[in-house]
Write a protein that holds these residues in place. Structure first.
Motif, short mmCIF file in Angstrom:
data_model
loop_
_atom_site.label_atom_id
_atom_site.label_comp_id
_atom_site.label_asym_id
_atom_site.label_seq_id
_atom_site.Cartn_x
_atom_site.Cartn_y
_atom_site.Cartn_z
N SER A 19 0.76 -1.24 0.00
CA SER A 19 0.00 0.00 0.00
C SER A 19 0.80 1.30 0.00
O SER A 19 0.56 2.15 -0.85
CB SER A 19 -1.01 -0.02 1.13
N THR A 26 -2.67 1.87 4.08
CA THR A 26 -3.87 1.41 4.80
C THR A 26 -3.50 1.21 6.27
O THR A 26 -2.51 0.55 6.58
CB THR A 26 -4.41 0.09 4.24
N ALA A 27 -4.28 1.80 7.15
CA ALA A 27 -4.03 1.68 8.59
C ALA A 27 -4.66 0.37 9.08
O ALA A 27 -5.87 0.27 9.22
CB ALA A 27 -4.62 2.88 9.32
N ASN A 28 -3.81 -0.62 9.32
CA ASN A 28 -4.31 -1.93 9.74
C ASN A 28 -4.77 -1.90 11.19
O ASN A 28 -4.03 -1.47 12.07
CB ASN A 28 -3.22 -2.98 9.57
N GLU A 77 -8.54 -2.74 7.04
CA GLU A 77 -7.49 -1.78 6.67
C GLU A 77 -8.06 -0.54 6.01
O GLU A 77 -8.15 -0.47 4.79
CB GLU A 77 -6.51 -2.43 5.68
MG MG Z 1 -1.65 -1.32 5.71
#
Ligand code: MG
Ligand code: ADP
Length: 146
Positions: A19, A26-28, A77
Motif C-alpha cells: 500500500s 492502509t491503517a491496519n 485496513e
Molecule cells: Mg496497511
C-alpha cells in the motif's frame, strides 16, 4: 452487517508491502481488538468515516484477506482520504462502516489493483458526500445521533 457499524482498535503494523509503496497506505486495525464481529461480513471494500485524534476523515477500507497478496487472516485496513505528514502507528482509530463498495477479488497485475483502489476511493468519496452520510463527516459527536 447492520450499518453503520463502529469499529475501534489501535493501528498495528501490517506486512508493509504494497500500500504505501503504491501511494495508498492502509491503517491496519488490531484484529484482537476488532474481535470476531467482522468474521461473518462479506470480504470486500467498504466505505465510512474514520476518527483519528478527534478529527474525522472519509475512508475506504479492505475487510478481507487481500487475495492479490494471498493473506491467510482477515484484516480491516482503512485508507483515510487525507494526506498525513507522519505515520500514526499505535494510535486509536475508529472506523464507522457506512456501506459496501464491491466484493474482494484478485487482479492480474499491480497496475490493475491500483486502478481498482483509485476507483473505490472515488466511489467512497461520492457516497459519503450524499445527504444520508455527509453529516457524520463533520464531527465525531454526530455519530452518536441527535
Ligand atoms: Mg496497511
Ligand atoms: P502496513 O503494512 O504497516 O499497514 P502501509 O503501507 O499500509 O503499511 O502503511 C500504513 C501506515 O501509514 C498506517 O498505519 C499509518 O500509520 C500511515 N498512514 C499515513 N497516511 C495514511 C492514510 N491516509 N491512511 C491510512 N494510513 C496512513
Amino acid at each position: 452487517p447492520q450499518l453503520p457499524f463502529l469499529l475501534k482498535a489501535s493501528v498495528v503494523k501490517g506486512f508493509g508491502r504494497g500500500s504505501k509503496l503504491l501511494g495508498i497506505p492502509t491503517a491496519n486495525l488490531n484484529m484482537d481488538q476488532v474481535g470476531p464481529v467482522v468474521d461473518s461480513w462479506p470480504n470486500g471494500i467498504y466505505y465510512g468515516f474514520s476518527c483519528l485524534k478527534g478529527d474525522v476523515y472519509k475512508a475506504v477500507a479492505s475487510i478481507g484477506t487481500n487475495p492479490y497478496f494471498k493473506n491467510s487472516q482477515k484484516t480491516v485496513e482503512p485508507h483515510l482520504l487525507h494526506e498525513f505528514p507522519d505515520d500514526f502507528y499505535g494510535e486509536e482509530l475508529k472506523f464507522l462502516v457506512c456501506g459496501y463498495v464491491r466484493p474482494e477479488r484478485s487482479f492480474a497485475s499491480l497496475e490493475e489493483l491500483v486502478a481498482a483502489i483509485r476507483s473505490d476511493i472515488e466511489v467512497a468519496r461520492t457516497a459519503l458526500e450524499a445527504p444520508g452520510w455527509r453529516m457524520l463527516g463533520t464531527r465525531e459527536a454526530a455519530w452518536a445521533g441527535g
